[in-house]
Design an enzyme around this catalytic site. Sequence first.
Site, PDB file in Angstrom:
ATOM      1  N   SER A   1       0.727  -1.456  -0.077  1.00  0.00           N
ATOM      2  CA  SER A   1       0.186  -0.304   0.104  1.00  0.00           C
ATOM      3  C   SER A   1       1.243   1.193  -0.468  1.00  0.00           C
ATOM      4  CB  SER A   1      -1.166   0.151   1.246  1.00  0.00           C
ATOM      5  OG  SER A   1      -1.716   1.166   1.551  1.00  0.00           O
ATOM      6  N   THR A   2       0.823   2.516   0.649  1.00  0.00           N
ATOM      7  CA  THR A   2       2.000   3.016   1.084  1.00  0.00           C
ATOM      8  C   THR A   2       3.248   3.077   1.335  1.00  0.00           C
ATOM      9  OG1 THR A   2      -0.072   4.423   2.521  1.00  0.00           O
ATOM     10  CG2 THR A   2       2.075   5.729   2.575  1.00  0.00           C
TER      11      THR A   2
ATOM     12  N   HIS B   1      -2.450  -1.174  -3.352  1.00  0.00           N
ATOM     13  CA  HIS B   1      -3.812  -0.436  -2.810  1.00  0.00           C
ATOM     14  C   HIS B   1      -3.432   1.438  -3.849  1.00  0.00           C
ATOM     15  CE1 HIS B   1      -4.337  -2.218   1.057  1.00  0.00           C
ATOM     16  NE2 HIS B   1      -4.851  -3.261   0.194  1.00  0.00           N
TER      17      HIS B   1
ATOM     18  N   MET C   1      -0.130   0.678   5.280  1.00  0.00           N
ATOM     19  CA  MET C   1      -0.731   2.106   6.321  1.00  0.00           C
ATOM     20  C   MET C   1      -1.893   0.110   6.706  1.00  0.00           C
ATOM     21  SD  MET C   1      -2.274   4.999   7.217  1.00  0.00           S
ATOM     22  CE  MET C   1      -3.454   5.325   9.177  1.00  0.00           C
TER      23      MET C   1
ATOM     24  N   ASP D   1      -4.485  -5.023   5.595  1.00  0.00           N
ATOM     25  CA  ASP D   1      -5.228  -5.430   5.241  1.00  0.00           C
ATOM     26  C   ASP D   1      -3.769  -6.434   4.670  1.00  0.00           C
ATOM     27  OD1 ASP D   1      -6.971  -6.434   2.536  1.00  0.00           O
ATOM     28  OD2 ASP D   1      -5.413  -5.188   1.669  1.00  0.00           O
TER      29      ASP D   1
END
Length: 362
Positions: A179-180, A205, A298, A301
């Site tokens: 993600s991030t 993401h 973050m 997930d």
Amino acid sequence: MNSIKVLVVDDSAVVRKVVTGLLEEAPGIEVLHAVADPLLAMERMRMQWPDVIVLDVEMPRMDGITFLKKIMKERPTPVVICSTLTEKGAQTTVEALAAGAVAIITKPKLGLKQFLSDASDDLVTAVKSAARANVKRLIPRQAAAPVPSVKHTADVILPPADTHAMAQTTERVVAIGTSTGGTQALEEVLTALPKVSPGIVIVQHMPEKFTAAFAARLDSVCQIAVKEARSNDRVLPGRALIAPGGKHMLLRRNGAQYFVEVIDGPLVNRHRPSVDVLFRSVAKCAGANALGVIMTGMGDDGAAGLLEMRKAGARTVAQDEQSCVVYGMPKEAVKRGAVEKTVALSALDKEILQQLARFEQR
């Protein structure tokens, strides 16, 4: 605790007004200034440097990409990109992510004021996530998720894997979730992989429309082929499939061959695509024939799904804290006992190939 000081840079007066209002309403956030272009931003930044910058990419006098590169060279600062949902906007935003931006907030050309109000949770989450980012990892080589009232698990998409071991095949699958900070991290890993590599399935993401541009960028710089996944795409050696933004991606199996299915469905762990959904499908369809890799991001997930993969006999690896932009998803996976081994980002490509080589020793 000190408030997060934010600078908003956007040539739209409507965007500046609405974004400022939404951020000022959030506890722990203070908007220092809202200006129309990067040159004005630099004047304000000489007086007080912000903790986070919310930045448009298409502006007069100086575009957002040039400004971002200047910031990352002179004084690295977390940047949240505010970009239009267009093909051109997506391509430019992927450039921004590669240059060191942390997250994306999308905006339409029409109904802008209402859209931004509806997306206030996304905006606040993105800014708070950016403020906690490890800025050193942003040079120079990320997307905040919607936050619904109910946090679904992968059960809403498919049931858990049973306890029966998968039959061995010669086909191997690498499943990656991030993600991030993941856009830069994925580029570093995938560009290091040789042409002869196992088939890879990826959830990064990202908002709708942006994953196609991201996949195209990776395809242009990698030895392996990279594409945005479509239903029935084969998982093949030397190819990486990236889940489309706004859709879930599942691994499926037909005999000894693997392919993907791209579907709609509710948000899972507040994301679509969800890493947990992909990892659970890999546990069910590939089992011990798979390797799971969880990277910077973050939230949590992917932690539950990686544990299911490990219980199904898969190898599992996490990116280490020092090399993560945000050590959230890997940390939660480690905490749950889902991770066999933790390695630095710079060593992940070698670890992928070594772990897969160990399959042959079983």
